[in-house]
Design an enzyme around this catalytic site. Structure first.
Site, short mmCIF file in Angstrom:
data_model
loop_
_atom_site.label_atom_id
_atom_site.label_comp_id
_atom_site.label_asym_id
_atom_site.label_seq_id
_atom_site.Cartn_x
_atom_site.Cartn_y
_atom_site.Cartn_z
N LYS A 58 -3.73 -5.70 10.65
CA LYS A 58 -5.03 -6.39 10.56
C LYS A 58 -5.82 -6.20 11.85
O LYS A 58 -7.05 -6.09 11.82
CB LYS A 58 -4.85 -7.88 10.27
CG LYS A 58 -5.03 -8.24 8.82
CD LYS A 58 -3.85 -7.95 7.93
CE LYS A 58 -3.76 -6.65 7.26
NZ LYS A 58 -2.56 -6.44 6.48
N GLU A 213 -0.23 9.54 -5.11
CA GLU A 213 0.34 8.38 -5.79
C GLU A 213 1.05 8.84 -7.06
O GLU A 213 0.48 9.54 -7.88
CB GLU A 213 -0.81 7.40 -6.12
CG GLU A 213 -0.48 6.32 -7.11
CD GLU A 213 0.69 5.43 -6.70
OE1 GLU A 213 0.69 4.93 -5.56
OE2 GLU A 213 1.61 5.25 -7.52
N ALA A 278 4.62 5.56 2.38
CA ALA A 278 4.41 4.13 2.09
C ALA A 278 4.66 3.91 0.60
O ALA A 278 3.74 3.68 -0.18
CB ALA A 278 2.98 3.73 2.46
N HIS A 453 -24.81 -23.72 0.93
CA HIS A 453 -25.73 -22.60 0.75
C HIS A 453 -26.37 -22.27 2.09
O HIS A 453 -26.82 -23.18 2.78
CB HIS A 453 -26.83 -22.94 -0.25
CG HIS A 453 -27.84 -21.85 -0.39
ND1 HIS A 453 -27.57 -20.68 -1.07
CD2 HIS A 453 -29.10 -21.72 0.11
CE1 HIS A 453 -28.63 -19.89 -1.01
NE2 HIS A 453 -29.57 -20.49 -0.29
P1 NAD Z 1 3.50 -0.84 -2.80
O1 NAD Z 1 4.50 -1.15 -3.82
O2 NAD Z 1 2.28 -1.68 -2.66
O3 NAD Z 1 2.96 0.66 -3.00
C1 NAD Z 1 3.79 1.78 -3.02
C2 NAD Z 1 3.15 2.83 -3.92
O4 NAD Z 1 3.88 4.02 -3.76
C3 NAD Z 1 3.17 2.45 -5.39
O5 NAD Z 1 1.87 2.55 -5.92
C4 NAD Z 1 4.12 3.47 -6.00
O6 NAD Z 1 3.75 3.85 -7.30
C5 NAD Z 1 3.98 4.64 -5.03
N1 NAD Z 1 5.14 5.52 -4.99
C6 NAD Z 1 6.44 5.19 -5.05
N2 NAD Z 1 7.21 6.30 -4.94
C7 NAD Z 1 6.37 7.33 -4.81
C8 NAD Z 1 6.55 8.74 -4.65
N3 NAD Z 1 7.77 9.29 -4.61
N4 NAD Z 1 5.44 9.53 -4.55
C9 NAD Z 1 4.20 8.98 -4.60
N5 NAD Z 1 3.98 7.65 -4.76
C10 NAD Z 1 5.05 6.84 -4.85
O7 NAD Z 1 4.33 -0.72 -1.44
P2 NAD Z 1 3.82 -0.56 0.07
O8 NAD Z 1 2.38 -0.20 0.12
O9 NAD Z 1 4.81 0.36 0.71
O10 NAD Z 1 4.01 -2.01 0.62
C11 NAD Z 1 5.32 -2.59 0.64
C12 NAD Z 1 5.28 -4.07 0.43
O11 NAD Z 1 4.67 -4.72 1.52
C13 NAD Z 1 4.51 -4.44 -0.83
O12 NAD Z 1 5.28 -5.33 -1.58
C14 NAD Z 1 3.29 -5.11 -0.31
O13 NAD Z 1 2.89 -6.20 -1.13
C15 NAD Z 1 3.68 -5.60 1.08
N6 NAD Z 1 2.51 -5.54 1.94
C16 NAD Z 1 1.53 -6.47 1.75
C17 NAD Z 1 0.38 -6.38 2.49
C18 NAD Z 1 -0.69 -7.39 2.28
O14 NAD Z 1 -0.37 -8.47 1.80
N7 NAD Z 1 -1.94 -7.09 2.56
C19 NAD Z 1 0.19 -5.35 3.40
C20 NAD Z 1 1.20 -4.42 3.55
C21 NAD Z 1 2.36 -4.52 2.80
#
Ligand code: NAD
Length: 482
Positions: A58, A213, A278, A453
């Site tokens: 952030k 993705e 990721a 407002h």
């Molecule tokens: P995520 O599950 O949000 O996204 C991972 C993505 O990678 C998915 O869309 C999946 O389909 C894709 N994926 C998986 N394997 C793949 C591959 N071999 N090739 C291409 N795409 C593939 O996971 P993240 O972004 O790594 O985050 C991890 C966790 O951390 C999540 O549960 C998330 O909620 C949490 N997080 C939350 C926040 C927030 O609240 N703002 C911020 C960062 C992380």
């Protein structure tokens, strides 16, 4: 020698440290064991979220957004700036300062509440015993507790086909540390982390940011209308989002990364300077419990728990990323408070139907409750109300008018079932909907509430009015009077 506590908590992230503070507040003799060693080689509390997750990301999201605004948006406000330059070292140093202050803050809170911080790796043994191996030492220390809370958190999933390599192929931790802006950045996974960190480096000047993705659907966990709007906005910002793409191989040659991937059109090759993996996170349960402890895990390695975070072992609870449910810091923290209350003999539960999710991109995305597609699929009769930020005076003044708020209400009872937002400050606005859901409120309740407002909060009000066909600041489709 065995130290005796009322509660021993394994893990000092947002789930574990909050549980520890609440246990101590409730008069329980509490110890929190954590093995985290920060980049400066020092033990640190706060886990992934504070050290290498929510907080540093952030910080960079805010700083990079300022950089974009100074270059492209100040002029529209009549503020002329020239020669805007990036000082990446200063930006990273600011991020590290914030992390240091906040992790140090937890240390102070532990002292103030009388929580014992035990540094080292903990393992659950049989009979409510915990063995701690201090980092870098051969001796161990045994702790004994009336109650144990497991809060070991999660780690990034690694792909066999794309092993991490130095500062070239990195996970989310490495992606917060690039010492120069990559020209061509590849991101595997267009989920929360991929979008947030891809946005940071795009804003800071990366010429190409490509997100590969695997799924065919963009942001499948979000409301479809929000996901469509988000995809449009991110594509306009220059993020190249390739859906249905599976990585098959990766080779690092000096400073270049050759990536092979497949999609519906066949095999492709892409070249990047840096690559972020990721693709999700997995529970840190490997080696957490000795075999003789008999802790039950599910087939994905999560600790098996009931609605109140009880494991299969008496007086042993588990909370946070290592148990079912979304991997969100605030969900883990609330579980920590609930378990502390249960241990103290109080009634406690969590409303898992009202957990807010936020993606801190620009525009911000936030939601809670059911999506429209889920309601449709389950045959629930619902009504929806949408209000676009372009009709909000405050959003106009901000110069941030993209996106909308959508509320979904039960057609019979008007109870608020879902809230979906994309646009300015949605990370804050979602709280309005979550409070309404928590109180079992209806969209009529929100419609009857007065909002300041001009403020963005009025947009939630307008969306609630729109559910009833009577928004004030957009033309409503003609309906019977209500
Ligand atoms: P995520 O599950 O949000 O996204 C991972 C993505 O990678 C998915 O869309 C999946 O389909 C894709 N994926 C998986 N394997 C793949 C591959 N071999 N090739 C291409 N795409 C593939 O996971 P993240 O972004 O790594 O985050 C991890 C966790 O951390 C999540 O549960 C998330 O909620 C949490 N997080 C939350 C926040 C927030 O609240 N703002 C911020 C960062 C992380």
């Amino acid at each position: 020698m065995t130290d005796q506590f009322d509660v021993v908590i394994i893990g000092g992230g947002p789930a574990g440290y909050v549980a520890a503070i609440r246990c101590a507040q409730l008069g329980l003799k509490t110890a929190c064991v954590d093995e985290w060693i920060n980049a400066a080689g020092k033990p640190a509390l706060g886990g992934t979220c504070l050290n290498v997750g929510c907080i540093p990301s952030k910080s960079l999201l805010e700083s990079s957004e300022r950089f974009v605004q100074a270059q492209h948006e100040f002029a529209d406000h009549g503020v002329k700036v020239s020669g805007v330059k990036l000082d990446l070292a200063a930006m990273l140093a600011r991020k590290e300062r914030i992390v240091r202050d906040l992790t140090g803050g937890i240390e102070q809170l532990f002292r103030a509440n009388g929580v014992t911080w035990v540094q080292g790796r903990a393992q659950l043994l049989a009979g409510k015993q915990v063995r701690v191996s201090p980092v870098g030492k051969k001796t161990t220390r045994d702790l004994s507790a009336a109650h144990i809370i497991l809060a070991p958190g999660s780690s990034p999933v690694q792909l066999d086909s794309v092993p991490l390599q130095g500062d070239r192929v990195v996970d989310s931790t490495g992606a917060l540390e690039f010492r120069e802006v990559p020209k061509r950045l590849g991101v595997i996974g267009a989920g929360v982390i991929g979008l947030e960190l891809g946005s940071v480096w795009k804003r800071l000047g990366a010429e190409q940011v490509t997100l590969l993705e695997a799924q065919d659907t963009f942001l499948s966990m979000a409301d479809e209308q929000v996901a469509r709007e988000a995809q449009r906005a991110f594509t306009k910002q220059g993020l190249d989002i390739q859906l249905g793409s599976r990585v098959t191989g990766c080779k690092v040659r000096g400073k270049k990364i050759d990536l092979a991937y497949q999609n519906g059109d066949g095999e492709h090759q892409a070249q990047f300077d840096r690559l972020i993996v990721a693709v999700g996170r997995r529970a840190n349960t490997h080696g957490l419990a000795a075999d003789e402890a008999g802790l039950l895990l599910d087939e994905w390695g999560f600790i098996h728990v009931d609605e109140q975070c009880r494991t299969n072992l008496p007086a042993v609870y588990a909370i946070g990323d290592a148990v079912r449910g979304p991997m969100l810091a605030h969900k883990g923290s609330e579980e920590g408070v609930m378990v502390a209350e249960l241990i103290a003999g109080h009634a406690a539960h969590i409303n898992y139907a009202a957990v807010p999710s936020v993606i801190y991109t620009q525009p911000e995305i936030a939601w809670a409750g059911e999506t429209e597609q889920a309601l449709r699929a389950s045959g629930v009769a619902y009504r929806s109300g949408v209000f676009p930020f372009v009709a909000s005076g405050r959003a106009r003044a901000l110069g941030d008018t993209g996106g909308f708020i959508k509320l979904l209400a039960d057609a019979k009872t008007d109870r608020l079932l879902g809230a979906h937002m994309i646009g300015p400050q949605c990370s804050e606005l979602i709280a309005e909907a979550v409070i309404a859901m928590q109180l079992g409120g209806s969209t009529e309740d929100i419609a009857l509430t007065m909002f300041a407002h001009p403020s963005l909060s009025e947009s939630v009000h307008e969306a609630a009015l729109a559910v009833h066909g009577r928004p004030l600041h957009i033309a409503a489709p003609r309906r019977r009077k209500s």
